[in-house]
Design a protein around this motif. Structure first.
Motif, PDB file in Angstrom:
ATOM      1  N   PRO A 136      38.199  80.074  45.975  1.00 14.17           N
ATOM      2  CA  PRO A 136      36.978  80.647  45.670  1.00 14.17           C
ATOM      3  C   PRO A 136      35.905  81.236  46.268  1.00 14.17           C
ATOM      4  O   PRO A 136      35.666  80.953  47.544  1.00 14.17           O
ATOM      5  CB  PRO A 136      36.238  79.026  44.702  1.00 14.17           C
ATOM      6  CG  PRO A 136      37.320  78.140  44.922  1.00 14.17           C
ATOM      7  CD  PRO A 136      38.369  78.604  45.973  1.00 14.17           C
TER       8      PRO A 136
ATOM      9  N   ARG B 265      29.115  80.978  42.721  1.00  9.71           N
ATOM     10  CA  ARG B 265      29.433  81.787  41.442  1.00  9.71           C
ATOM     11  C   ARG B 265      28.462  82.831  41.191  1.00  9.71           C
ATOM     12  O   ARG B 265      27.448  82.570  41.407  1.00  9.71           O
ATOM     13  CB  ARG B 265      29.636  80.613  40.153  1.00  9.71           C
ATOM     14  CG  ARG B 265      28.380  80.225  39.620  1.00  9.71           C
ATOM     15  CD  ARG B 265      28.724  79.518  38.300  1.00  9.71           C
ATOM     16  NE  ARG B 265      27.505  79.018  37.889  1.00  9.71           N
ATOM     17  CZ  ARG B 265      26.782  79.503  36.878  1.00  9.71           C
ATOM     18  NH1 ARG B 265      27.188  80.683  36.357  1.00  9.71           N
ATOM     19  NH2 ARG B 265      25.659  79.174  36.262  1.00  9.71           N
TER      20      ARG B 265
ATOM     21  N   GLN C 123      35.967  86.021  48.061  1.00 11.73           N
ATOM     22  CA  GLN C 123      36.843  85.274  46.907  1.00 11.73           C
ATOM     23  C   GLN C 123      38.356  86.034  47.099  1.00 11.73           C
ATOM     24  O   GLN C 123      38.439  87.202  47.217  1.00 11.73           O
ATOM     25  CB  GLN C 123      36.326  85.433  45.537  1.00 11.73           C
ATOM     26  CG  GLN C 123      37.475  84.628  44.679  1.00 11.73           C
ATOM     27  CD  GLN C 123      36.955  84.615  43.172  1.00 11.73           C
ATOM     28  OE1 GLN C 123      35.670  84.325  43.124  1.00 11.73           O
ATOM     29  NE2 GLN C 123      37.836  84.991  42.093  1.00 11.73           N
TER      30      GLN C 123
ATOM     31  N   PRO D  81      34.650  73.658  43.609  1.00 12.42           N
ATOM     32  CA  PRO D  81      35.510  73.607  42.368  1.00 12.42           C
ATOM     33  C   PRO D  81      36.552  72.641  42.122  1.00 12.42           C
ATOM     34  O   PRO D  81      37.232  72.516  42.852  1.00 12.42           O
ATOM     35  CB  PRO D  81      36.103  75.094  42.148  1.00 12.42           C
ATOM     36  CG  PRO D  81      34.875  75.944  42.765  1.00 12.42           C
ATOM     37  CD  PRO D  81      34.701  75.023  44.217  1.00 12.42           C
TER      38      PRO D  81
END
Length: 254
Positions: free
Chosen positions: A108, A209, A179, A237
């Motif tokens: 991520p 995010r 990412q 996550p």
């Protein structure tokens, strides 16, 4: 030939030695050593470009995680880590290892506080999206306080990398957040971080995010430039975790 002759030394050993030279004394702003650092950094990048999976004794894996047999229809088995790491070496100046991503896996969006990095694909394909924070949140300090952990950032680049590609490079102030997604099957990449992550020294890994514009309040959207986004810091996550496995390649001595 002498033992120290480059023809007798593995490419992995040469990369590690060059990384040690490069990051032993990284320059600060306006440091006279900046030129020497850039020269050493260029040498390291050139060496990393040469490395292939065979040099690390890596066998490209199939979609089920094995190196032989019929690929599984599942991206990875339930309960197995989507990403694993092979530790090669680590000093106070840098760490070096290999990340292996199963089919459909992703590392991520995360940061590298105050760190340099270099990533070279060994097999498969990855898509890397690189971001940077912008110094001043829109609206000034009051907006920053109101937004909390949401910060105005910029998407610098998105590209796909294979074993034929040059390394992806990051610095403390450029392409520092990224990412990494496995594309069309399993993939592996060699990774150097300098200095290594160290929460006690202010270098902990944080995850983010991208926040849709609709979630951003009290902001003049007309001021936003192309590719500018908002990033919100989040917890790791739940569908991402990293396991470990032995490194099969040549030993590195520093």
């Amino acid at each position: 030939m002498m033992p120290g002759d480059g023809t007798m030394t593995s490419i992995v050993q040469r990369v590690a030695r060059q990384a040690l030279v490069t990051f032993r004394s990284p320059p600060r702003v306006n440091d006279e050593a900046a030129k020497a650092f850039l020269e050493n950094h260029s040498k390291l990048r050139s060496l990393m470009t040469e490395v292939r999976a065979a040099d690390l004794k890596l066998v490209p894996r199939r979609a089920d995680g094995s190196s032989a047999g019929v690929p599984s229809a599942l991206p990875y088995h339930h309960g197995a880590p989507p990403v694993t790491y092979m530790h090669i070496c680590e000093t106070d100046q840098f760490s070096m290892g290999v990340f292996l991503l199963k089919s459909g896996a992703s590392i991520p969006l995360h940061d590298h506080p105050g760190m340099h990095g270099m990533l070279k694909v060994m097999y498969g394909k990855v898509r890397i999206s690189c971001f940077d924070r912008l110094e001043r949140p829109a609206g000034g300090a009051q907006a920053a306080a109101h937004m909390g952990s949401v910060r105005r950032s910029v998407l610098r680049s998105t590209g796909e990398f294979t074993e034929e590609s040059e390394p992806c490079v990051l610095s403390p102030d450029r392409d520092n957040l990224h990412q990494i997604d496995a594309v069309d099957g399993p993939t592996a990449f060699m990774d150097i971080l300098a200095p290594p992550y160290d929460p006690d020294d202010g270098r902990d890994c944080h995850y983010y995010r991208v926040v849709p514009d609709a979630e951003v309040k009290n902001t003049d959207q007309a001021e936003l430039k192309e590719k500018e986004v908002w990033l919100m810091e989040i917890s790791q996550p739940p569908d991402f975790w990293c396991g470990g496995e032995p490194y099969p390649g040549p030993e590195v001595r520093l």
